[in-house]
Design a protein around this motif. Structure first.
Motif, PDB file in Angstrom:
ATOM      1  N   ILE A  39       0.843  -1.197   0.000  1.00 51.11           N
ATOM      2  CA  ILE A  39       0.000   0.000   0.000  1.00 51.11           C
ATOM      3  C   ILE A  39       0.878   1.247   0.000  1.00 51.11           C
ATOM      4  O   ILE A  39       0.627   2.192  -0.750  1.00 51.11           O
ATOM      5  CB  ILE A  39      -0.971  -0.032   1.199  1.00 51.11           C
ATOM      6  CG1 ILE A  39      -1.945  -1.213   1.042  1.00 51.11           C
ATOM      7  CG2 ILE A  39      -1.721   1.284   1.335  1.00 51.11           C
ATOM      8  CD1 ILE A  39      -2.747  -1.544   2.270  1.00 51.11           C
ATOM      9  N   LEU A  40       1.926   1.228   0.792  1.00 50.46           N
ATOM     10  CA  LEU A  40       2.881   2.341   0.809  1.00 50.46           C
ATOM     11  C   LEU A  40       3.475   2.563  -0.580  1.00 50.46           C
ATOM     12  O   LEU A  40       3.597   3.702  -1.038  1.00 50.46           O
ATOM     13  CB  LEU A  40       4.000   2.060   1.819  1.00 50.46           C
ATOM     14  CG  LEU A  40       5.193   3.013   1.801  1.00 50.46           C
ATOM     15  CD1 LEU A  40       4.770   4.420   2.197  1.00 50.46           C
ATOM     16  CD2 LEU A  40       6.291   2.487   2.718  1.00 50.46           C
ATOM     17  N   SER A  41       3.818   1.484  -1.258  1.00 51.05           N
ATOM     18  CA  SER A  41       4.467   1.621  -2.567  1.00 51.05           C
ATOM     19  C   SER A  41       3.540   2.252  -3.610  1.00 51.05           C
ATOM     20  O   SER A  41       4.017   2.915  -4.531  1.00 51.05           O
ATOM     21  CB  SER A  41       5.015   0.283  -3.051  1.00 51.05           C
ATOM     22  OG  SER A  41       3.985  -0.625  -3.313  1.00 51.05           O
ATOM     23  N   ILE A  42       2.229   2.089  -3.472  1.00 48.65           N
ATOM     24  CA  ILE A  42       1.296   2.757  -4.386  1.00 48.65           C
ATOM     25  C   ILE A  42       1.480   4.262  -4.285  1.00 48.65           C
ATOM     26  O   ILE A  42       1.629   4.961  -5.293  1.00 48.65           O
ATOM     27  CB  ILE A  42      -0.170   2.372  -4.070  1.00 48.65           C
ATOM     28  CG1 ILE A  42      -0.411   0.898  -4.387  1.00 48.65           C
ATOM     29  CG2 ILE A  42      -1.145   3.266  -4.842  1.00 48.65           C
ATOM     30  CD1 ILE A  42      -1.753   0.367  -3.895  1.00 48.65           C
ATOM     31  N   TYR A  43       1.479   4.751  -3.057  1.00 45.52           N
ATOM     32  CA  TYR A  43       1.610   6.199  -2.842  1.00 45.52           C
ATOM     33  C   TYR A  43       3.002   6.711  -3.215  1.00 45.52           C
ATOM     34  O   TYR A  43       3.131   7.791  -3.800  1.00 45.52           O
ATOM     35  CB  TYR A  43       1.291   6.548  -1.387  1.00 45.52           C
ATOM     36  CG  TYR A  43      -0.183   6.432  -1.069  1.00 45.52           C
ATOM     37  CD1 TYR A  43      -1.086   7.407  -1.497  1.00 45.52           C
ATOM     38  CD2 TYR A  43      -0.681   5.358  -0.345  1.00 45.52           C
ATOM     39  CE1 TYR A  43      -2.437   7.309  -1.211  1.00 45.52           C
ATOM     40  CE2 TYR A  43      -2.033   5.254  -0.050  1.00 45.52           C
ATOM     41  CZ  TYR A  43      -2.902   6.237  -0.485  1.00 45.52           C
ATOM     42  OH  TYR A  43      -4.237   6.143  -0.191  1.00 45.52           O
ATOM     43  N   VAL A  44       4.031   5.957  -2.884  1.00 42.91           N
ATOM     44  CA  VAL A  44       5.393   6.400  -3.190  1.00 42.91           C
ATOM     45  C   VAL A  44       5.598   6.453  -4.708  1.00 42.91           C
ATOM     46  O   VAL A  44       6.199   7.396  -5.227  1.00 42.91           O
ATOM     47  CB  VAL A  44       6.436   5.498  -2.499  1.00 42.91           C
ATOM     48  CG1 VAL A  44       7.847   5.823  -2.979  1.00 42.91           C
ATOM     49  CG2 VAL A  44       6.350   5.661  -0.983  1.00 42.91           C
ATOM     50  N   LEU A  45       5.088   5.462  -5.418  1.00 42.12           N
ATOM     51  CA  LEU A  45       5.196   5.477  -6.879  1.00 42.12           C
ATOM     52  C   LEU A  45       4.442   6.668  -7.459  1.00 42.12           C
ATOM     53  O   LEU A  45       4.948   7.352  -8.353  1.00 42.12           O
ATOM     54  CB  LEU A  45       4.661   4.167  -7.467  1.00 42.12           C
ATOM     55  CG  LEU A  45       4.680   4.062  -8.980  1.00 42.12           C
ATOM     56  CD1 LEU A  45       6.103   4.191  -9.521  1.00 42.12           C
ATOM     57  CD2 LEU A  45       4.075   2.747  -9.443  1.00 42.12           C
ATOM     58  N   ALA A  46       3.256   6.942  -6.926  1.00 45.46           N
ATOM     59  CA  ALA A  46       2.498   8.108  -7.393  1.00 45.46           C
ATOM     60  C   ALA A  46       3.275   9.394  -7.100  1.00 45.46           C
ATOM     61  O   ALA A  46       3.294  10.314  -7.933  1.00 45.46           O
ATOM     62  CB  ALA A  46       1.136   8.149  -6.716  1.00 45.46           C
ATOM     63  N   GLY A  47       3.922   9.452  -5.952  1.00 43.59           N
ATOM     64  CA  GLY A  47       4.743  10.610  -5.630  1.00 43.59           C
ATOM     65  C   GLY A  47       5.907  10.776  -6.588  1.00 43.59           C
ATOM     66  O   GLY A  47       6.228  11.899  -7.010  1.00 43.59           O
ATOM     67  N   GLN A  48       6.536   9.681  -6.949  1.00 44.87           N
ATOM     68  CA  GLN A  48       7.645   9.744  -7.907  1.00 44.87           C
ATOM     69  C   GLN A  48       7.152  10.200  -9.282  1.00 44.87           C
ATOM     70  O   GLN A  48       7.829  10.974  -9.963  1.00 44.87           O
ATOM     71  CB  GLN A  48       8.343   8.390  -8.008  1.00 44.87           C
ATOM     72  CG  GLN A  48       9.079   7.989  -6.744  1.00 44.87           C
ATOM     73  CD  GLN A  48      10.168   8.978  -6.393  1.00 44.87           C
ATOM     74  OE1 GLN A  48      11.081   9.231  -7.156  1.00 44.87           O
ATOM     75  NE2 GLN A  48      10.049   9.566  -5.207  1.00 44.87           N
ATOM     76  N   MET A  49       5.965   9.735  -9.678  1.00 40.34           N
ATOM     77  CA  MET A  49       5.380  10.185 -10.949  1.00 40.34           C
ATOM     78  C   MET A  49       5.106  11.691 -10.877  1.00 40.34           C
ATOM     79  O   MET A  49       5.382  12.422 -11.835  1.00 40.34           O
ATOM     80  CB  MET A  49       4.082   9.429 -11.234  1.00 40.34           C
ATOM     81  CG  MET A  49       3.285   9.960 -12.414  1.00 40.34           C
ATOM     82  SD  MET A  49       4.066   9.687 -14.014  1.00 40.34           S
ATOM     83  CE  MET A  49       3.524   8.024 -14.313  1.00 40.34           C
ATOM     84  N   ALA A  50       4.583  12.155  -9.746  1.00 33.83           N
ATOM     85  CA  ALA A  50       4.294  13.582  -9.587  1.00 33.83           C
ATOM     86  C   ALA A  50       5.577  14.414  -9.679  1.00 33.83           C
ATOM     87  O   ALA A  50       5.600  15.464 -10.335  1.00 33.83           O
ATOM     88  CB  ALA A  50       3.591  13.820  -8.251  1.00 33.83           C
ATOM     89  N   ILE A  51       6.622  13.953  -9.028  1.00 28.55           N
ATOM     90  CA  ILE A  51       7.912  14.661  -9.091  1.00 28.55           C
ATOM     91  C   ILE A  51       8.413  14.708 -10.530  1.00 28.55           C
ATOM     92  O   ILE A  51       8.865  15.750 -11.006  1.00 28.55           O
ATOM     93  CB  ILE A  51       8.948  13.989  -8.166  1.00 28.55           C
ATOM     94  CG1 ILE A  51       8.572  14.194  -6.700  1.00 28.55           C
ATOM     95  CG2 ILE A  51      10.354  14.520  -8.443  1.00 28.55           C
ATOM     96  CD1 ILE A  51       9.371  13.339  -5.726  1.00 28.55           C
ATOM     97  N   HIS A  52       8.321  13.576 -11.225  1.00 29.76           N
ATOM     98  CA  HIS A  52       8.760  13.528 -12.631  1.00 29.76           C
ATOM     99  C   HIS A  52       7.967  14.522 -13.476  1.00 29.76           C
ATOM    100  O   HIS A  52       8.551  15.259 -14.279  1.00 29.76           O
ATOM    101  CB  HIS A  52       8.598  12.111 -13.186  1.00 29.76           C
ATOM    102  CG  HIS A  52       8.891  12.013 -14.640  1.00 29.76           C
ATOM    103  ND1 HIS A  52      10.170  11.958 -15.139  1.00 29.76           N
ATOM    104  CD2 HIS A  52       8.062  11.986 -15.719  1.00 29.76           C
ATOM    105  CE1 HIS A  52      10.126  11.892 -16.461  1.00 29.76           C
ATOM    106  NE2 HIS A  52       8.856  11.910 -16.837  1.00 29.76           N
ATOM    107  N   CYS A  53       6.658  14.551 -13.286  1.00 32.18           N
ATOM    108  CA  CYS A  53       5.824  15.472 -14.061  1.00 32.18           C
ATOM    109  C   CYS A  53       6.172  16.923 -13.737  1.00 32.18           C
ATOM    110  O   CYS A  53       6.274  17.754 -14.644  1.00 32.18           O
ATOM    111  CB  CYS A  53       4.341  15.200 -13.796  1.00 32.18           C
ATOM    112  SG  CYS A  53       3.767  13.631 -14.494  1.00 32.18           S
ATOM    113  N   GLN A  54       6.369  17.212 -12.466  1.00 34.09           N
ATOM    114  CA  GLN A  54       6.710  18.569 -12.060  1.00 34.09           C
ATOM    115  C   GLN A  54       8.050  18.996 -12.662  1.00 34.09           C
ATOM    116  O   GLN A  54       8.182  20.111 -13.170  1.00 34.09           O
ATOM    117  CB  GLN A  54       6.768  18.656 -10.535  1.00 34.09           C
ATOM    118  CG  GLN A  54       7.036  20.047 -10.008  1.00 34.09           C
ATOM    119  CD  GLN A  54       7.111  20.074  -8.497  1.00 34.09           C
ATOM    120  OE1 GLN A  54       7.734  19.206  -7.894  1.00 34.09           O
ATOM    121  NE2 GLN A  54       6.477  21.063  -7.895  1.00 34.09           N
ATOM    122  N   GLU A  55       9.031  18.119 -12.621  1.00 33.18           N
ATOM    123  CA  GLU A  55      10.366  18.447 -13.137  1.00 33.18           C
ATOM    124  C   GLU A  55      10.403  18.569 -14.654  1.00 33.18           C
ATOM    125  O   GLU A  55      11.328  19.156 -15.204  1.00 33.18           O
ATOM    126  CB  GLU A  55      11.374  17.386 -12.687  1.00 33.18           C
ATOM    127  CG  GLU A  55      11.671  17.452 -11.202  1.00 33.18           C
ATOM    128  CD  GLU A  55      12.566  16.317 -10.725  1.00 33.18           C
ATOM    129  OE1 GLU A  55      12.792  15.346 -11.492  1.00 33.18           O
ATOM    130  OE2 GLU A  55      13.030  16.391  -9.563  1.00 33.18           O
TER     131      GLU A  55
END
Length: 187
Positions: free
Chosen positions: A99-115
């Protein structure tokens, strides 16, 4: 459904966590987490990124085909490949780390999109993650009794040194009070 439409507390917390965590990792969050579960998620995500930084260096390569038009679908595709088994297995339970990895992966996607100049996606990504967790995770959590296990597992723990200092200070305070009482009674 959007965050504001949730009445079930387990589902609502899933959306609160996705909105807060994505805002947190992209630097758009308030200083305090809106709930104990969101605080535990922030803590666990930070610890994971700190302990295994090499693992997260590969995400830019995996996200290289992401665009504003396909970012949410791309994330859901990755999550489905990892979390939805080909054959349903009713005995398989999701773990807190999954469950944690779902959120962490989404966070990494968000960082990638932001950058990469795709900040517009940061408005819809939290709801997509919330919907995913609502469909896949929340039914399991209802059987587990909610998010309490996640909070227990991932909340920030006191260091042993802090516990020793608190015990020593408490003992010193107790001895001081006892000494003062003894002194007053002897007079």
């Amino acid at each position: 459904m959007a965050l504001s439409e949730q009445e079930d507390p387990i589902v609502r917390e899933a959306y609160v966590m996705s909105h807060d965590y994505i805002a947190y990792v992209t630097g758009r969050a308030s200083s305090r987490a809106p709930s104990k579960t969101a605080a535990a998620l922030r803590n666990a995500g930070d610890e994971l990124l700190e302990k295994f930084p090499i693992f997260f260096k590969r995400w830019p390569r995996l996200f290289q085909d992401v665009s504003e038009e396909n970012a949410c679908m791309y994330l859901i595709k990755i999550l489905d490949e990892h979390f939805k088994p080909q054959k349903p297995n009713p005995s398989k339970q999701l773990t807190w780390s999954e469950i944690l990895s779902i959120y962490v992966l989404a966070g990494q996607m968000a960082i990638h999109c932001q950058e990469n100049g795709m900040e517009k996606i940061l408005d819809s990504l939290p709801d997509q993650v919330g919907e995913y967790v609502e469909k896949l995770v929340c039914p399991v959590l209802k059987e587990k009794g909610g998010w309490n296990g996640f909070i227990i597992r991932y909340s920030k723990k006191e260091s042993p040194e802090t516990k020793v200092i608190k015990i020593c200070c408490g003992t010193l305070l107790l001895l001081t009070v006892a000494s003062i009482i003894y002194y007053v009674l002897k007079r």
